[in-house]
Enzyme design. Structure first.
Site, PDB file in Angstrom:
ATOM      1  N   TRP B 171      -4.061  34.898  -0.934  1.00 37.42           N
ATOM      2  CA  TRP B 171      -4.838  35.397  -2.063  1.00 37.42           C
ATOM      3  C   TRP B 171      -5.802  34.299  -2.502  1.00 37.42           C
ATOM      4  O   TRP B 171      -5.410  33.138  -2.663  1.00 37.42           O
ATOM      5  CB  TRP B 171      -3.887  35.756  -3.182  1.00 37.42           C
ATOM      6  CG  TRP B 171      -4.495  36.311  -4.422  1.00 37.42           C
ATOM      7  CD1 TRP B 171      -5.472  37.263  -4.512  1.00 37.42           C
ATOM      8  CD2 TRP B 171      -4.144  35.974  -5.754  1.00 37.42           C
ATOM      9  NE1 TRP B 171      -5.740  37.529  -5.832  1.00 37.42           N
ATOM     10  CE2 TRP B 171      -4.936  36.753  -6.624  1.00 37.42           C
ATOM     11  CE3 TRP B 171      -3.220  35.074  -6.322  1.00 37.42           C
ATOM     12  CZ2 TRP B 171      -4.844  36.673  -8.000  1.00 37.42           C
ATOM     13  CZ3 TRP B 171      -3.127  34.995  -7.702  1.00 37.42           C
ATOM     14  CH2 TRP B 171      -3.937  35.784  -8.537  1.00 37.42           C
ATOM     15  N   ASP B 252       5.916  34.410  -4.252  1.00 30.20           N
ATOM     16  CA  ASP B 252       5.009  35.214  -5.058  1.00 30.20           C
ATOM     17  C   ASP B 252       5.371  36.667  -4.768  1.00 30.20           C
ATOM     18  O   ASP B 252       5.179  37.150  -3.650  1.00 30.20           O
ATOM     19  CB  ASP B 252       3.551  34.934  -4.665  1.00 30.20           C
ATOM     20  CG  ASP B 252       2.559  35.662  -5.567  1.00 30.20           C
ATOM     21  OD1 ASP B 252       1.350  35.398  -5.463  1.00 30.20           O
ATOM     22  OD2 ASP B 252       2.997  36.518  -6.389  1.00 30.20           O
ATOM     23  N   LYS B 288       1.025  45.865 -10.299  1.00 33.59           N
ATOM     24  CA  LYS B 288       0.877  46.968  -9.361  1.00 33.59           C
ATOM     25  C   LYS B 288       2.034  47.949  -9.411  1.00 33.59           C
ATOM     26  O   LYS B 288       1.831  49.152  -9.485  1.00 33.59           O
ATOM     27  CB  LYS B 288       0.754  46.435  -7.922  1.00 33.59           C
ATOM     28  CG  LYS B 288      -0.590  45.826  -7.595  1.00 33.59           C
ATOM     29  CD  LYS B 288      -0.711  44.427  -8.080  1.00 33.59           C
ATOM     30  CE  LYS B 288      -1.934  43.727  -7.540  1.00 33.59           C
ATOM     31  NZ  LYS B 288      -2.082  42.386  -8.176  1.00 33.59           N
TER      32      LYS B 288
END
Lengths: 424, 442
Positions: B171, B252, B288
């Site tokens: 990311w 993560d 999300k």
């Protein structure tokens, strides 16, 4: 999917010869951190079983029953929002609408700076987040600068600039003997600071002392800043809460703007809209022109992105719903005045009570000081006695949160203060 | 006169003689560089480049074309292309609004206690020995970003090794988060462009030669941006290597439940590491999987050797948080707590979550089929092999630019597309664009 889970279980189940390394922890050398001096007070208060206990520690508003308040305008805004909005990411700079309305409060409804788009502004995580973003920005773009902080100040100011790795210096502010402003020493320190220093100012309702410069004194400070070419950074956490009139509470900022300073401002809705836990605020930096403002804003966003990506949406929607609707805004202004008036009346009441008790000391400063806090002048030892003997909780610097005082407890509080100070 | 007095005060402070009769202050004038004359101390600040990911949406918004498609940022869209607020979230919100006893007070620095406990259970499993032994400290943070930042700042202050190894690619915000926190970033091989899969050998070699004690960033599932995840066996090998080398895992977890549709399956890699008794960090996000994007809800958990250490670690985490934003926002965390606490709402959530994951899986299938139907050159099986919200198409930046210009497809230049932004209606358009890009552009 079940296969994956089962397979994983089988793999772990085989006793891992190559298990975790040696039995000691990576963190065995981690020291227990000291408790936060302000927030620790409430923790202690909550743990106290005494029915007489009084919490005049943390600066969160309470009504005359000692209860937290959710403003009616906020409830109404939430009713309108609930079920209507999606929760998509805000832009990195936050809610544009909320920021626009927030700038009007600080810079003026018809501010030329807003019209000319000269203000770089981003939504921030309340006042703390605004100060931290500015401190990080200062570190990055004025790496050789220091921050001058008044003595005393909100304790977290020191932590913020320290974590941003900006060196700190202090300037005289509070005058213990008069329990007022040490104006001469303040001006000396401002004068002696190298030209172009960054200086933190409390726009109104200084925390923790409640001591603000007069309008005349603000004008003199502003003039001296001009001559010295200092950068003024205002922390405005109590707009509306000090006098009851947001326009009046922004006077210091308006003076600096009139005098041509390019200031920075941290604004918070924690107290004046009661949105504490929502973490809503705004950081703004007045620039030379629109192009500069665009550049500065983009850089502020670059600092926000690796910290939290974009700010929380809920509180921002509440603010923009209220300030964007004339009726709700009117209601808000009324409710802010009610809160400020209650505090002002508690100041009068506490002073009256102490005087009636025949205290040998002067308590004029209680009504002279302004905003949520009163710097009582009590020593840490006296404060400890208040806590031990009377179950009264406050920070050891003698700061009283007026919001914690009610018609129900002011007598008890006055009596306790009198008892621990009468032989002072 | 007030102005005389002002000037007099200034004169006193600057040690200058004043002539009040003539009202002049010849020795006092605004310095040439005073703010009075309009120079900003920040005149030298240049405009920062657009964030490469969020900048895609900015560009998309500017485009007037009716066929434009935003495959940039990873936010879920329904098959009608609309953002989705989950039903359970609406229900939870309504509950909160109706509860007049709720106030908006500050949360503690570590956040909402219920939320923290429930989040730990969600990622580690309700029966996790680490939780039962009180070895876990969990603090509410601002979504995944905030959890990573707070964890990294803690490590920079209290951990003996400042190096963090991050996968290549990862990311875009990861390196910035860690660098600003004071860590030094190295990379380890991860993605293999040739296979569009995992470069497992390279990964093992690079982690094997990492500095002793280095921190290792691991994507718990649904690797962003590639969608390429290790198999369970590969995870076990990775775990063994990390533990034998004394490296510190930092997970993560931004897509738990979103990758496979099962919350427990997606948590397996994390639980594998907890099961061996070792220490680790996890950054969790509800952006999300609960659709709470803008509410900024997340949690950082640190699994420690014992409860005493966990307590001390928590106290130090507070010192990181307080000067950053004092305490976290209450709204989103309250919604999560309501849902996780209530068995019915929790079950409803798992169903809605699976529906989102299934829609994404079906979009993968549809895109793959559409490319095959067009006879687009190349092997596109990675589209259905990769997992989670993103597909690393393998398209290069020229091809991406071509697709943006000719077909109004907005995506990041690394060739990553957010499957969540696709719908059955728009798959054909994207397939056409990819086909054209592959056959006509570089």
């Amino acid at each position: 999917m079940a296969f994956t889970t089962a397979m994983a279980r089988r793999l772990i189940g085989r006793k891992s010869v190559i298990g975790a390394r040696s039995m000691s922890s990576w963190w065995r050398n981690v020291e227990p951190a000291p408790k936060d001096p302000i927030l620790g007070v409430t923790e202690a208060f909550l743990a106290d079983p005494s029915p007489d206990k009084v919490n005049v520690g943390v600066g969160a508003y309470r009504d005359d029953n000692g209860k937290p308040v959710v403003l009616e305008c906020v409830r109404e805004a939430e009713r309108r929002i609930a079920g209507k909005l999606n929760m998509e990411y805000l832009p990195m700079g936050g809610s544009v609408k909320m920021v626009e309305e927030t700038l009007k409060l600080a810079y003026g409804e018809n501010s030329e700076f807003i019209k000319d788009k000269r203000i770089a502004a981003v939504q921030s995580l309340s006042g703390t987040g605004a100060c931290r973003l500015f401190a990080d920005f200062q570190k990055r773009f004025s790496p050789d600068s220091q921050i001058y902080i008044p003595v005393p100040t909100w304790a977290n100011h020191h932590n913020i600039w320290r974590d941003a790795q900006v060196p700190q210096r202090t300037y005289h502010y509070y005058h213990p003997e008069s329990r007022g402003l040490n104006f001469a020493a303040l001006m000396d320190d401002i004068k002696n600071a190298p030209n172009g220093s960054f200086i933190l100012l409390h726009a109104c309702a200084h925390n923790p002392t409640g001591v603000d410069p007069s309008e005349e004194e603000w004008r003199e400070i502003s003039h001296l800043f001009k001559v010295k070419n200092h950068f003024a950074f205002f922390d405005m956490a109590y707009q509306g809460f000090a006098s009851g009139d947001p326009e009046r509470d922004a006077k210091s900022i308006r003076i600096f703007l009139e005098d041509g300073h390019h200031i920075g401002i941290a604004q918070s809705y924690a107290k004046n809209m009661g949105l504490y836990g929502q973490r809503v605020g705004c950081l703004s930096v007045l620039c030379e022109n629109e192009k500069q403002a665009v550049a500065v804003k983009s850089q502020l966003q670059q600092l926000a992105r690796p910290m939290y990506s974009n700010p929380p949406v809920h509180g921002a929607f509440i603010v923009s719903t209220i300030l964007g609707d004339p009726d709700l805004k009117k209601l808000w202004l009324k409710e802010v005045k009610v809160m400020a008036d209650r505090i002002i009346s508690m100041r009068a009441s506490l002073r009256e009570n102490l005087e009636k008790l025949g205290s040998p000391l002067s308590w004029k400063h209680i009504t002279k000081q302004i905003g949520m806090f009163c710097y009582s002048g009590m020593t840490p030892e006296q404060v400890d006695r208040l806590t031990k003997e009377y179950h009264i909780y406050m920070t050891r610097n003698g700061r009283i949160s007026m919001a914690g005082i009610t018609t129900g407890n002011v007598g008890y509080l006055a009596n306790a203060i009198h008892e621990v100070t009468k032989s002072a | 006169m007030a102005s005389d007095r002002r000037i007099g005060v200034l004169a006193r402070h600057l040690g200058v003689e004043m002539d009040f009769e003539s009202h002049t202050a010849t020795a006092i004038s605004a310095s040439p560089t005073s703010g009075f004359q309009g120079n900003s101390v920040f005149s030298h600040v240049v405009r920062a480049p657009e964030d490469p990911i969020l900048g895609v949406t900015v560009a998309y918004n500017k485009d007037p074309s009716p066929v434009k498609l935003n495959l940039g940022v990873g936010a879920y869209r329904t098959d009608e292309g609309k953002p989705l607020v989950l039903n359970v979230v609406r229900k939870a919100e309504q509950q909160l609004v109706n509860d007049r006893s709720r106030v908006k007070e500050y949360l503690p620095i570590t956040g909402l206690a219920d939320f923290n406990k429930l989040s730990a259970k969600l990622i580690f499993g309700a029966d996790s020995p680490a939780i039962q032994e009180n070895r876990v400290t969990t603090v509410q943070c601002l979504s995944g970003t905030g959890s990573l930042r707070v964890g990294a700042e803690f490590l920079a202050r209290h951990y003996h090794q400042r190096t963090i190894c991050i996968p290549q690619p990862t990311w875009g915000n990861h390196p910035k988060v860690f660098t600003l926190a004071g860590l030094s970033v190295k990379t380890y091989r991860y993605y293999d462009p040739a296979t569009r899969g995992l470069n497992f050998q390279g990964l093992l070699e690079d982690l094997g030669s990492a500095p002793s004690g280095a921190i290792v960033l691991l994507h718990a599932c649904a690797h962003n941006p590639t969608g390429v995840d290790p198999t369970p066996q590969q995870w076990e090998n990775i775990r063994q290597l990390i533990r034998s080398k004394g490296l510190l895992p930092f997970f993560d977890s931004a897509y738990q439940g979103f990758a496979s549709g099962s919350l427990d399956s997606d948590a397996q890699p994390v639980r594998m590491f907890v099961a061996d008794g070792g220490e680790l960090l996890v950054a969790q996000s509800y952006a999300k999987n609960m659709g709470l994007y803008g509410e900024r809800v997340g949690a950082l958990s640190i699994v420690c050797r014992n409860a005493d250490v966990a307590g001390r670690v928590e106290s130090q985490l507070k010192l990181v948080i307080r000067p950053m934003y004092s305490n976290p926002p209450i709204h989103g965390a309250s919604i999560v707590a309501v849902i996780l606490k209530d068995r019915n709402l929790y079950n409803e959530w798992t169903i809605e979550l699976k529906a989102m994951a299934d829609r994404i899986i079906s979009m993968r299938r549809q895109l793959f089929d559409a490319l095959r139907a067009r006879g687009t050159p190349g092997d596109w099986s990675h589209i259905i092999k990769q997992i989670g919200m993103f597909t690393f198409t393998g398209l290069n930046s020229e091809q991406v630019a071509f697709m943006t210009k000719e077909y109004h497809i907005y995506m990041t230049y690394d060739g990553r597309i957010s499957m969540a932004g696709l719908s059955s209606k728009t798959v054909p358009h994207l397939a056409d664009a990819i086909h054209a890009a592959v056959t006509r552009a570089a």
